[in-house]
Enzyme design. Structure first.
Site, PDB file in Angstrom:
ATOM      1  N   ILE A  12       0.869  -1.259  -0.064  1.00 19.88           N
ATOM      2  CA  ILE A  12      -0.165   0.181  -0.012  1.00 19.88           C
ATOM      3  C   ILE A  12       0.909   1.184   0.084  1.00 19.88           C
ATOM      4  CG2 ILE A  12      -1.890   1.191   1.342  1.00 19.88           C
ATOM      5  CD1 ILE A  12      -2.732  -1.594   2.385  1.00 19.88           C
ATOM      6  N   ASP A  31      11.850   2.157   5.323  1.00 18.83           N
ATOM      7  CA  ASP A  31      11.400   0.665   5.463  1.00 18.83           C
ATOM      8  C   ASP A  31      12.472  -0.070   5.769  1.00 18.83           C
ATOM      9  OD1 ASP A  31       8.799  -0.554   3.167  1.00 18.83           O
ATOM     10  OD2 ASP A  31      10.028  -1.769   4.474  1.00 18.83           O
ATOM     11  N   TYR A 151      -2.389  -9.227  15.220  1.00 21.63           N
ATOM     12  CA  TYR A 151      -2.394  -8.261  14.402  1.00 21.63           C
ATOM     13  C   TYR A 151      -3.381  -7.181  14.573  1.00 21.63           C
ATOM     14  CZ  TYR A 151      -3.464  -6.138   9.974  1.00 21.63           C
ATOM     15  OH  TYR A 151      -3.724  -5.112   9.019  1.00 21.63           O
ATOM     16  N   LEU A 202      -7.119 -13.939  -0.118  1.00 22.89           N
ATOM     17  CA  LEU A 202      -7.632 -14.584  -1.245  1.00 22.89           C
ATOM     18  C   LEU A 202      -7.118 -14.367  -2.615  1.00 22.89           C
ATOM     19  CD1 LEU A 202     -10.026 -16.502  -2.142  1.00 22.89           C
ATOM     20  CD2 LEU A 202     -11.542 -14.323  -2.083  1.00 22.89           C
ATOM     21  N   PRO A 293     -10.764 -20.925  10.710  1.00 16.41           N
ATOM     22  CA  PRO A 293     -10.892 -20.146  12.128  1.00 16.41           C
ATOM     23  C   PRO A 293     -10.669 -18.870  12.036  1.00 16.41           C
ATOM     24  CG  PRO A 293      -9.457 -22.389  12.106  1.00 16.41           C
ATOM     25  CD  PRO A 293      -9.610 -22.074  10.703  1.00 16.41           C
TER      26      PRO A 293
END
Ligand code: UFG
Length: 339
Positions: A12, A31, A151, A202, A293
């Site tokens: 992003i 970074d 997270y 996904l 889960p």
């Protein structure tokens, strides 16, 4: 504006660097390269025909942030994308996740405030919303820190820290952006998502099936209470998401503000796979699997506040995201490592 992007070489961050440079701002990337590659910064420069300096170092270390200011400052704003983000790994390594995902914020705030930044924009997540009765989620929906993994908890904890810091620094613009599910890639095919190992999310997984490096898409549950039984998510094209950051910086006012960045349009797992098949031009092997889960049936937002206050809304569709992701995947079959 001159902007320091912490985590600016990530998925992003790099897209936001392009959006900022294209809008006439200056961008410097900071970074640790733990989840990306320096090639991302070079490609940001190539796309925009502008310079995008990269400072490499551990962003939990004040001295590293100081170095970025000394070499490339002063900065008007910091956008903070730098975080470990593998949900499953976070359950195994909670201490590393909390230390990094909060430690980066502490160092950036300490140095940034001392050096006189005016704006601080933070990458949060729509997973902070806790109760499905509130769908579609507005910014007023109930949030929780009692989430399914470290997270997500670290993201909510950051929001709490930022609200407190904003309250004692009334001149500072603190903006929390709650992302829904970022997908897609830059249409140039030069920057995109580059997950290490087997992807958890996904679209990267489907794309690896399409390129032939994974066998079939596992659809995690088809017995949810949703129109086709598979999970619903709010997939936002990363280019739209990047533009949301530019809008937030240009419009932000002193104080603490929260915005959802999503499309407001829920898409099912099977719907996303079908859109990707359309981009690829043929069907992909898939198999219904048990539920994963920790997954919820549905999460999607009401993005009206960002439209109203930031003048921002999404322009791109799930078909655009699949086309652009596939273009990036085909142009970079081994990600940045193949550079
Ligand atoms: N899914 C599958 N098969 C897969 C991967 C995912 O069916 O191989 C399903 C999931 O069950 C879910 C949907 O696809 O219904 C989306 O799953 P993702 O893993 O892509 O994303 P999540 O909604 O689980 O969200 C996670 C994190 C967020 C983060 C987001 C985007 O929980 O914090 O990924 O990175 F913002």
């Amino acid at each position: 504006m001159r902007v320091l992007l912490a985590g600016g070489a990530g998925y992003i961050g790099a897209h936001t660097a392009v959006a900022l440079l294209d809008a006439g701002h200056d961008a410097v990337l900071l970074d640790d390269l733990s989840g990306t590659h320096s090639a991302a910064a070079e490609r940001v420069a190539r796309i925009t025909d502008r310079t995008a300096p990269l400072v490499v170092g551990d962003i939990t270390d004040d001295a590293v942030v100081e170095k970025a200011f000394d070499e490339h400052g002063p900065f008007d704003a910091i956008i903070h994308f730098a975080a470990f983000k593998a949900v499953g790994e976070s359950t195994q390594k909670p201490l590393q996740y909390y230390a990094n995902n909060l430690g980066t914020t502490f160092a950036l705030l300490r140095v940034g405030i001392a050096r006189g930044i005016r704006s601080f924009v933070f990458s949060s997540t729509g997973t902070v919303y806790a109760d499905p009765v509130d769908l579609p989620f507005t910014e007023e929906a109930t949030t929780s820190v009692d989430l399914s993994n470290p997270y997500s908890k670290s993201k909510r904890m950051n929001e709490v820290v930022l609200a407190d810091v904003a309250s004692v620094n009334p001149e500072l613009n603190v903006t929390v952006l709650r992302y829904f599910n970022p997908v897609g890639a830059h249409p140039s095919g030069l920057i995109g998502e580059d997950p290490a190992g087997i992807p958890n999310n996904l679209m990267p997984y489907v794309s690896r099936v399409a390129i032939g490096s994974l066998e079939r898409v596992g659809v995690f549950g088809d017995d949810y209470d949703t129109p086709d039984g598979t999970g619903l998510r709010d997939y936002i094209h990363v280019v739209d998401l990047a533009e949301g950051h530019v809008a937030a910086l240009e419009k932000s006012a002193p104080g603490y503000a929260v915005y959802n960045l999503g499309t407001g349009v829920p898409v099912s797992v099977l719907g996303l796979v079908a859109a990707f098949e359309k981009a690829v031009g043929h069907e992909l092997p898939k198999q219904i699997m048990p539920r994963r889960p920790g997954d919820v049936a549905a999460t999607y937002c009401d993005p009206a506040k960002a439209a109203r206050e930031l003048g921002w809304q999404t322009r791109l569709t799930i078909d655009d995201a699949c086309r652009d992701y596939w273009h990036w995947q085909q142009s970079n079959p081994a990600g940045y490592a193949g550079v």
